[in-house]
Design an enzyme around this catalytic site. Sequence first.
Site, PDB file in Angstrom:
ATOM      1  N   GLY A  12       1.034  -1.254  -0.066  1.00 40.34           N
ATOM      2  CA  GLY A  12       0.031   0.242   0.030  1.00 40.34           C
ATOM      3  C   GLY A  12       0.988   0.957  -0.134  1.00 40.34           C
ATOM      4  CG  ASN A  14       1.306   3.525  -5.882  1.00 45.39           C
ATOM      5  OD1 ASN A  14       2.020   4.772  -6.315  1.00 45.39           O
ATOM      6  ND2 ASN A  14       1.739   2.336  -6.070  1.00 45.39           N
ATOM      7  NE  ARG A  87      -8.488 -12.136  -7.501  1.00 43.12           N
ATOM      8  CZ  ARG A  87      -8.478 -13.290  -7.916  1.00 43.12           C
ATOM      9  NH1 ARG A  87      -7.629 -13.798  -7.883  1.00 43.12           N
ATOM     10  NH2 ARG A  87      -9.672 -14.025  -8.563  1.00 43.12           N
ATOM     11  CG  LEU A  89     -10.473  -6.131 -12.074  1.00 47.08           C
ATOM     12  CD1 LEU A  89      -9.836  -4.745 -11.780  1.00 47.08           C
ATOM     13  CD2 LEU A  89     -11.421  -6.435 -10.520  1.00 47.08           C
ATOM     14  CG  ASN A 103      -3.833  -0.653 -12.648  1.00 44.13           C
ATOM     15  OD1 ASN A 103      -3.489  -0.834 -11.278  1.00 44.13           O
ATOM     16  ND2 ASN A 103      -2.621  -1.274 -14.408  1.00 44.13           N
ATOM     17  CG  HIS A 105       1.560  -1.709 -15.778  1.00 44.47           C
ATOM     18  ND1 HIS A 105       1.076  -2.683 -15.326  1.00 44.47           N
ATOM     19  CD2 HIS A 105       2.424  -1.964 -16.397  1.00 44.47           C
ATOM     20  CE1 HIS A 105       2.303  -3.936 -15.729  1.00 44.47           C
ATOM     21  NE2 HIS A 105       2.888  -2.551 -16.970  1.00 44.47           N
ATOM     22  CB  THR A 137      -9.912  -1.752 -20.656  1.00 44.13           C
ATOM     23  OG1 THR A 137      -8.443  -1.609 -21.414  1.00 44.13           O
ATOM     24  CG2 THR A 137     -10.341   0.455 -21.913  1.00 44.13           C
ATOM     25  CG  ASP A 141      -1.214  -3.968 -17.112  1.00 45.97           C
ATOM     26  OD1 ASP A 141      -1.889  -3.524 -16.259  1.00 45.97           O
ATOM     27  OD2 ASP A 141      -0.849  -5.065 -16.874  1.00 45.97           O
ATOM     28  CD  GLU A 170       4.243   2.598  -9.149  1.00 45.87           C
ATOM     29  OE1 GLU A 170       3.280   1.879  -8.399  1.00 45.87           O
ATOM     30  OE2 GLU A 170       5.603   1.967  -9.502  1.00 45.87           O
TER      31      GLU A 170
HETATM   32  C1  GRF Z   1       3.400  -0.878  -7.714  1.00 40.13           C
HETATM   33  O1  GRF Z   1       4.201  -0.685  -8.347  1.00 40.13           O
HETATM   34  C2  GRF Z   1       2.347  -0.721  -8.710  1.00 40.13           C
HETATM   35  O2  GRF Z   1       2.515   0.093  -9.575  1.00 40.13           O
HETATM   36  C3  GRF Z   1       1.965  -2.347  -9.263  1.00 40.13           C
HETATM   37  O3  GRF Z   1       1.602  -2.688  -7.657  1.00 40.13           O
HETATM   38  C4  GRF Z   1       2.771  -2.205  -7.016  1.00 40.13           C
HETATM   39  C5  GRF Z   1       2.655  -1.691  -5.965  1.00 40.13           C
HETATM   40  O4  GRF Z   1       2.885  -0.997  -4.437  1.00 40.13           O
HETATM   41  N1  GRF Z   1       0.964  -1.796  -9.852  1.00 40.13           N
HETATM   42  P1  GRF Z   1       1.999  -0.713  -3.174  1.00 40.13           P
HETATM   43  O5  GRF Z   1       0.978  -1.789  -2.846  1.00 40.13           O
HETATM   44  O6  GRF Z   1       1.118   0.380  -4.347  1.00 40.13           O
HETATM   45  O7  GRF Z   1       2.980   0.017  -2.734  1.00 40.13           O
END
Ligand code: GRF
Length: 213
Positions: A12, A14, A87, A89, A103, A105, A137, A141, A170
């Site tokens: 978590g 992000n 996951r 979807l 999302n 990526h 979508t 990705d 990110e």
């Molecule tokens: C991130 O690198 C994100 O881009 C990818 O999974 C990772 C998740 O990291 N989809 P966090 O759980 O946000 O630390």
Amino acid sequence: MKNIVILISGRGSNLGALLDAAIPARFAAVISNRPDASGLQIASAHGIPTASLDHKSFSSRENFDVALAAEIDKYEPDLVVLAGFMRVLTPAFVARYHGRLINIHPSLLPAFPGLHTHEQAVTAGVKVHGCTVHFVTPDLDHGPIIAQAAVSVYDQDTAATLAERVLIQEHRLYPQAVRWFVEGRLKLTEDGKVFLLGASPIEGVALISPGDI
Ligand code: GRF
């Protein structure tokens, strides 16, 4: 104020960046498909309601997604944010949240969809790598790109060092993209492009951290 629901599967970071960004929106809930996701503690520390829905206790992907949508809809979200939600979807789930499901990526899409993106980048020998925020979508990705941030790839980089530098980007990019969404500035066209309304000349440009070039 717009309601946002965030879906996570793991640490978590992000999620933490989004919650710390003072975005003018209501973070209504954080939902995990893994009951032990440490990101749930980050949400609780911010006083945000959490729920977990263990995908392993569902007989099919479809059943899980139906239950997940029911949980999400309790919070009447304007936006559903996938933040490390690991996951795939179902098309029905994706269609339900068309235009309000995003999302992040960890690659510069359309390069390197799927898993192990930093390894893929090192193996391919690319000189620029990064991350992408996109609308979701059914095609994994591949959705319309909202924003991207780039980092240089150095000769000595490993997947781990690259992941670390991309993650910093990110944490800048996702809050920015969510802020644009809540401000109503993202225009999604029928041919799958996203335009930033009222953008100043530099706003739509990729973020490249000064130390990286
Ligand atoms: C991130 O690198 C994100 O881009 C990818 O999974 C990772 C998740 O990291 N989809 P966090 O759980 O946000 O630390």
